[in-house]
Scaffold this motif. Structure first.
Motif, PDB file in Angstrom:
ATOM      1  N   THR A   5       1.807  62.786  49.719  1.00  0.00           N
ATOM      2  CA  THR A   5       2.947  62.011  49.215  1.00  0.00           C
ATOM      3  C   THR A   5       3.397  62.540  47.859  1.00  0.00           C
ATOM      4  OG1 THR A   5       2.202  60.064  50.424  1.00  0.00           O
ATOM      5  CG2 THR A   5       3.751  59.694  48.620  1.00  0.00           C
ATOM      6  N   ILE A   6       2.441  62.786  46.983  1.00  0.00           N
ATOM      7  CA  ILE A   6       2.773  63.343  45.667  1.00  0.00           C
ATOM      8  C   ILE A   6       3.390  64.727  45.835  1.00  0.00           C
ATOM      9  CG2 ILE A   6       1.750  64.241  43.531  1.00  0.00           C
ATOM     10  CD1 ILE A   6      -0.154  61.740  43.721  1.00  0.00           C
ATOM     11  N   GLY A   7       2.854  65.512  46.752  1.00  0.00           N
ATOM     12  CA  GLY A   7       3.427  66.830  47.034  1.00  0.00           C
ATOM     13  C   GLY A   7       4.858  66.732  47.536  1.00  0.00           C
ATOM     14  N   PHE A  12      10.751  67.703  45.523  1.00  0.00           N
ATOM     15  CA  PHE A  12      12.064  67.398  44.950  1.00  0.00           C
ATOM     16  C   PHE A  12      12.115  67.717  43.460  1.00  0.00           C
ATOM     17  CE2 PHE A  12      11.978  64.985  48.866  1.00  0.00           C
ATOM     18  CZ  PHE A  12      13.153  65.440  49.440  1.00  0.00           C
ATOM     19  N   VAL A  13      10.999  67.531  42.775  1.00  0.00           N
ATOM     20  CA  VAL A  13      10.915  67.957  41.373  1.00  0.00           C
ATOM     21  C   VAL A  13      11.091  69.478  41.314  1.00  0.00           C
ATOM     22  CG1 VAL A  13       9.350  68.184  39.394  1.00  0.00           C
ATOM     23  CG2 VAL A  13       9.502  66.000  40.623  1.00  0.00           C
ATOM     24  N   ASP A  14      10.438  70.177  42.208  1.00  0.00           N
ATOM     25  CA  ASP A  14      10.520  71.634  42.283  1.00  0.00           C
ATOM     26  C   ASP A  14      11.958  72.085  42.527  1.00  0.00           C
ATOM     27  OD1 ASP A  14       9.768  74.326  42.551  1.00  0.00           O
ATOM     28  OD2 ASP A  14       8.125  73.877  43.911  1.00  0.00           O
ATOM     29  N   ALA A  40       6.855  71.737  38.712  1.00  0.00           N
ATOM     30  CA  ALA A  40       6.364  70.938  39.840  1.00  0.00           C
ATOM     31  C   ALA A  40       4.836  70.845  39.820  1.00  0.00           C
ATOM     32  CB  ALA A  40       6.844  71.539  41.160  1.00  0.00           C
ATOM     33  N   ALA A  41       4.158  71.932  39.478  1.00  0.00           N
ATOM     34  CA  ALA A  41       2.694  71.905  39.415  1.00  0.00           C
ATOM     35  C   ALA A  41       2.218  70.937  38.337  1.00  0.00           C
ATOM     36  CB  ALA A  41       2.153  73.304  39.163  1.00  0.00           C
ATOM     37  N   THR A  42       2.921  70.900  37.224  1.00  0.00           N
ATOM     38  CA  THR A  42       2.571  69.958  36.162  1.00  0.00           C
ATOM     39  C   THR A  42       2.784  68.523  36.624  1.00  0.00           C
ATOM     40  OG1 THR A  42       3.079  71.604  34.465  1.00  0.00           O
ATOM     41  CG2 THR A  42       3.063  69.282  33.773  1.00  0.00           C
ATOM     42  N   PHE A  43       3.882  68.282  37.301  1.00  0.00           N
ATOM     43  CA  PHE A  43       4.162  66.947  37.842  1.00  0.00           C
ATOM     44  C   PHE A  43       3.075  66.523  38.841  1.00  0.00           C
ATOM     45  CE2 PHE A  43       5.892  64.549  41.438  1.00  0.00           C
ATOM     46  CZ  PHE A  43       6.324  63.400  40.797  1.00  0.00           C
ATOM     47  N   THR A  44       2.754  67.403  39.781  1.00  0.00           N
ATOM     48  CA  THR A  44       1.771  67.029  40.805  1.00  0.00           C
ATOM     49  C   THR A  44       0.368  66.901  40.215  1.00  0.00           C
ATOM     50  OG1 THR A  44       1.510  69.335  41.526  1.00  0.00           O
ATOM     51  CG2 THR A  44       3.105  67.973  42.739  1.00  0.00           C
ATOM     52  N   TRP A  45       0.032  67.746  39.241  1.00  0.00           N
ATOM     53  CA  TRP A  45      -1.270  67.599  38.575  1.00  0.00           C
ATOM     54  C   TRP A  45      -1.370  66.219  37.932  1.00  0.00           C
ATOM     55  CZ3 TRP A  45      -1.484  67.048  33.172  1.00  0.00           C
ATOM     56  CH2 TRP A  45      -2.787  66.842  32.673  1.00  0.00           C
ATOM     57  N   GLY A  46      -0.343  65.844  37.171  1.00  0.00           N
ATOM     58  CA  GLY A  46      -0.374  64.548  36.496  1.00  0.00           C
ATOM     59  C   GLY A  46      -0.476  63.384  37.467  1.00  0.00           C
ATOM     60  N   CYS A  47       0.311  63.421  38.519  1.00  0.00           N
ATOM     61  CA  CYS A  47       0.285  62.339  39.510  1.00  0.00           C
ATOM     62  C   CYS A  47      -1.040  62.308  40.265  1.00  0.00           C
ATOM     63  CB  CYS A  47       1.453  62.474  40.479  1.00  0.00           C
ATOM     64  SG  CYS A  47       3.049  62.143  39.722  1.00  0.00           S
ATOM     65  N   ASN A  48      -1.545  63.464  40.647  1.00  0.00           N
ATOM     66  CA  ASN A  48      -2.838  63.494  41.344  1.00  0.00           C
ATOM     67  C   ASN A  48      -3.965  63.035  40.432  1.00  0.00           C
ATOM     68  OD1 ASN A  48      -2.425  64.303  44.109  1.00  0.00           O
ATOM     69  ND2 ASN A  48      -1.682  66.231  43.275  1.00  0.00           N
TER      70      ASN A  48
END
Length: 130
Positions: A5-7, A12-14, A40-48
Motif C-alpha cells: 500500500t505504501i509502495g 504517485f509520489v515518484d 519516492a524512496a525517502t517517502f516509502t522509507w518514512g512511511c514503512n
C-alpha cells in the motif's frame, strides 16, 4: 500488505517528483528519474518506518535512511533498468504517436516500481527493519 500500500502511494509520489524534475527543474529523463527515485524512496522509507515495521524502528534516522537507500539500490537498479527499457522500446512501438510518447516516463516508473517491489520488500524486511 502495508508495504504494498505504501509502495502504491510511493508510485504517485515518484510520478509527481518525476514531473517536477522534468518540468520545474528541467532535468532530463534519466536525471529526473534518479531525483524522483530518491524522493519516492525517502517517502516509502518514512512511511514503512512508521507503519509497516514500526516495532523495528531502532537506530538513528539518518543511518537507517542511508541503509534503506543502500539496500534498496539493487531494487532501484532493476527499477531504473525497466524504466529505461520502457522508454526505449515504447518509443519504437509508439513511433508516430507523439500524443502517447509523453506518458512513457510515467509508464516506465510504474513498470519499474512493480519490478522492484518484491526485491525491496525482502531486503527491507530482512536487512533494514529487523
Amino acid at each position: 500488505m502495508r508495504f504494498t500500500t505504501i509502495g502504491f502511494f510511493g508510485l504517485f509520489v515518484d510520478m509527481g517528483a518525476l514531473w517536477f524534475a522534468l518540468n520545474a527543474l528541467s532535468l532530463n529523463l534519466y536525471g529526473g528519474r534518479i531525483f524522483s527515485f530518491l524522493v519516492a524512496a525517502t517517502f516509502t522509507w518514512g512511511c514503512n518506518r512508521l507503519y509497516t515495521f514500526r516495532e523495528a524502528r531502532g537506530g538513528g534516522l539518518l543511518g537507517q535512511w542511508l541503509k534503506f537507500l543502500s539496500v534498496n539500490a539493487v531494487g532501484g537498479l532493476v527499477n531504473f533498468a525497466v524504466y529505461v527499457a520502457v522508454l526505449h522500446q515504447g518509443a519504437v512501438l509508439l513511433a508516430g504517436r507523439a500524443e502517447l510518447l509523453a506518458y512513457l516516463p510515467y509508464v516506465g516508473v510504474a513498470a519499474g516500481s512493480a519490478a522492484g517491489l518484491f526485491l525491496n520488500f525482502a531486503a527491507s524486511k530482512r536487512l533494514i527493519f529487523r
